[in-house]
Scaffold this motif. Sequence first.
Motif, mmCIF file in Angstrom:
data_model
loop_
_atom_site.group_PDB
_atom_site.id
_atom_site.type_symbol
_atom_site.label_atom_id
_atom_site.label_comp_id
_atom_site.label_asym_id
_atom_site.label_seq_id
_atom_site.Cartn_x
_atom_site.Cartn_y
_atom_site.Cartn_z
ATOM 1 N N GLY A 91 0.930 -1.282 -0.055
ATOM 2 C CA GLY A 91 0.087 -0.118 0.175
ATOM 3 C C GLY A 91 0.779 1.307 0.105
ATOM 4 O O GLY A 91 1.937 1.220 0.210
ATOM 5 N N ALA A 92 0.052 2.515 0.024
ATOM 6 C CA ALA A 92 0.959 3.737 0.092
ATOM 7 C C ALA A 92 1.521 3.685 1.636
ATOM 8 O O ALA A 92 1.007 3.009 2.412
ATOM 9 N N ASP A 93 2.515 4.637 1.752
ATOM 10 C CA ASP A 93 3.257 4.417 2.723
ATOM 11 C C ASP A 93 2.312 5.134 4.141
ATOM 12 O O ASP A 93 2.284 6.501 3.843
ATOM 13 N N ILE A 94 1.970 4.285 4.939
ATOM 14 C CA ILE A 94 0.975 4.860 5.879
ATOM 15 C C ILE A 94 1.746 5.750 6.980
ATOM 16 O O ILE A 94 1.213 6.846 7.427
ATOM 17 N N LYS A 95 3.022 5.611 7.038
ATOM 18 C CA LYS A 95 3.828 6.505 7.954
ATOM 19 C C LYS A 95 4.339 7.806 7.510
ATOM 20 O O LYS A 95 4.119 8.788 8.170
ATOM 21 N N GLU A 96 4.373 7.741 6.261
ATOM 22 C CA GLU A 96 4.289 9.099 5.577
ATOM 23 C C GLU A 96 3.038 9.910 5.247
ATOM 24 O O GLU A 96 2.868 10.926 5.507
ATOM 25 N N MET A 97 1.839 9.286 5.357
ATOM 26 C CA MET A 97 0.767 9.857 5.008
ATOM 27 C C MET A 97 -0.087 10.231 6.435
ATOM 28 O O MET A 97 -0.787 11.177 6.456
ATOM 29 N N ALA A 98 0.087 9.625 7.539
ATOM 30 C CA ALA A 98 -0.614 9.564 8.792
ATOM 31 C C ALA A 98 -0.519 11.416 9.239
ATOM 32 O O ALA A 98 -1.487 11.694 9.518
ATOM 33 N N ASP A 125 0.760 -17.778 -6.969
ATOM 34 C CA ASP A 125 -0.390 -18.450 -6.392
ATOM 35 C C ASP A 125 -0.442 -17.843 -4.793
ATOM 36 O O ASP A 125 -1.279 -18.247 -3.938
ATOM 37 N N THR A 126 0.783 -17.084 -4.356
ATOM 38 C CA THR A 126 0.773 -16.847 -3.041
ATOM 39 C C THR A 126 0.151 -15.272 -3.108
ATOM 40 O O THR A 126 0.285 -14.787 -1.797
ATOM 41 N N ALA A 127 -0.375 -14.757 -4.077
ATOM 42 C CA ALA A 127 -0.801 -13.197 -4.179
ATOM 43 C C ALA A 127 -2.177 -12.902 -3.366
ATOM 44 O O ALA A 127 -2.831 -13.877 -3.220
ATOM 45 N N LYS A 128 -1.994 -11.911 -2.634
ATOM 46 C CA LYS A 128 -3.271 -11.544 -2.054
ATOM 47 C C LYS A 128 -3.823 -9.965 -2.425
ATOM 48 O O LYS A 128 -2.788 -9.140 -2.069
ATOM 49 N N PHE A 129 -4.906 -9.848 -2.657
ATOM 50 C CA PHE A 129 -5.105 -8.520 -3.371
ATOM 51 C C PHE A 129 -6.246 -8.070 -2.297
ATOM 52 O O PHE A 129 -7.162 -8.739 -1.702
ATOM 53 N N GLY A 130 -6.357 -6.666 -1.954
ATOM 54 C CA GLY A 130 -7.111 -6.200 -1.212
ATOM 55 C C GLY A 130 -7.147 -4.435 -1.491
ATOM 56 O O GLY A 130 -6.034 -3.992 -1.679
ATOM 57 N N GLN A 131 -8.216 -3.993 -0.940
ATOM 58 C CA GLN A 131 -8.246 -2.423 -0.708
ATOM 59 C C GLN A 131 -8.457 -2.386 0.696
ATOM 60 O O GLN A 131 -9.732 -1.843 1.146
ATOM 61 N N PRO A 132 -7.658 -2.180 1.556
ATOM 62 C CA PRO A 132 -8.016 -2.338 3.192
ATOM 63 C C PRO A 132 -8.331 -0.705 3.680
ATOM 64 O O PRO A 132 -8.258 -0.504 4.901
ATOM 65 N N GLU A 133 -8.010 0.179 2.704
ATOM 66 C CA GLU A 133 -8.069 1.697 3.050
ATOM 67 C C GLU A 133 -9.182 1.964 4.014
ATOM 68 O O GLU A 133 -8.964 2.754 5.163
#
Length: 257
Positions: free
Chosen positions: A64-71, A123-131
């Motif tokens: 994801g986008a860098d949460i520490k930079e955005m916070a 086959d290990t990929a995990k997709f999501g939009q956890p925003e």
Amino acid sequence: MTETILLDRPAERVARITLDRPRVLNALNLRTMQEITAATSELDGDPDVGAIILTGSAKAFAAGADIKEMAPQSFGDVHAADWLGGWEALSRVRTPLVAAVAGYALGGGCELAMMCDLLLAADTAKFGQPEITLGVLPGMGGSQRLTRAIGKAKAMDLILTGRTMDAEEAERAGLVSRIVPADALSEETVSTASKIASMSKPAVMLAKEAVHRAFETSLSEGLLFERRLFHSTFATHDQKEGMTAFIEKRPPEFRHR
Ligand code: CO8
């Protein structure tokens, strides 16, 4: 000199960009955005590049986008800077972009993968939009590209609950072009990118443009656009070469013009 990405040429006419912030699972900060958009724009202008691979590590494509930079940012900060609007430059790249996703592709990571033209998933990929779990919503195209790719029912499920889906569900839903075993992802991606790069570059660029137009226009306008692009290929060397080679039962020697 890049800090957050690695660049290499794994095969003839193929360039590869590897996200390289392993300690934060390739979280996308502003520097990454600047480096990826600068690299893709330069590679796009290189006549010796016919396809660009975008990949991450075995554990994370990008978390994801860098949460520490955005916070700490305020509304005034992000609005004035049009925060992350710079990613749109990736949509202007005319050379095919092939995403190779292993592990987490979450939030901006999923959105970055969706900005590519083909998406190969381990086959290990995990997709999501956890925003939504962070008190925000997707901001780099998740609500738009994901909905177009997999439809309203599943897009709402992912975006409103923040749950992730595995590679198989993502392929069934239409987000993923192909699933490959994790240890074959790199080889399969390079071979797919090489195949694309071996085709006539003008034909490939026009084909990419035609498919993208399907999302922006009516069917009748899209069909006319496609037909005119098809007509235009008859002005290229490669159309004569491709069709002559077929008739002469030999492989074509495209000159990419
Ligand atoms: N940003 C910053 N740092 C991150 C991120 C991230 N997105 N993801 C992981 N990290 C860091 C962790 O903080 C940790 O650092 P440290 O060791 O210093 O604590 C390190 O990476 C390893 O992470 P974990 O220990 O959490 O690893 P786990 O294997 O336990 O968990 C997960 C992996 C499940 C991927 C977990 O890290 C996670 O949930 N990450 C966040 C996922 C997320 O919420 N992504 C969405 C971010 S928001 C976004 O993308 C918005 C995009 C659009 C904005 C547009 C604005 C206009």
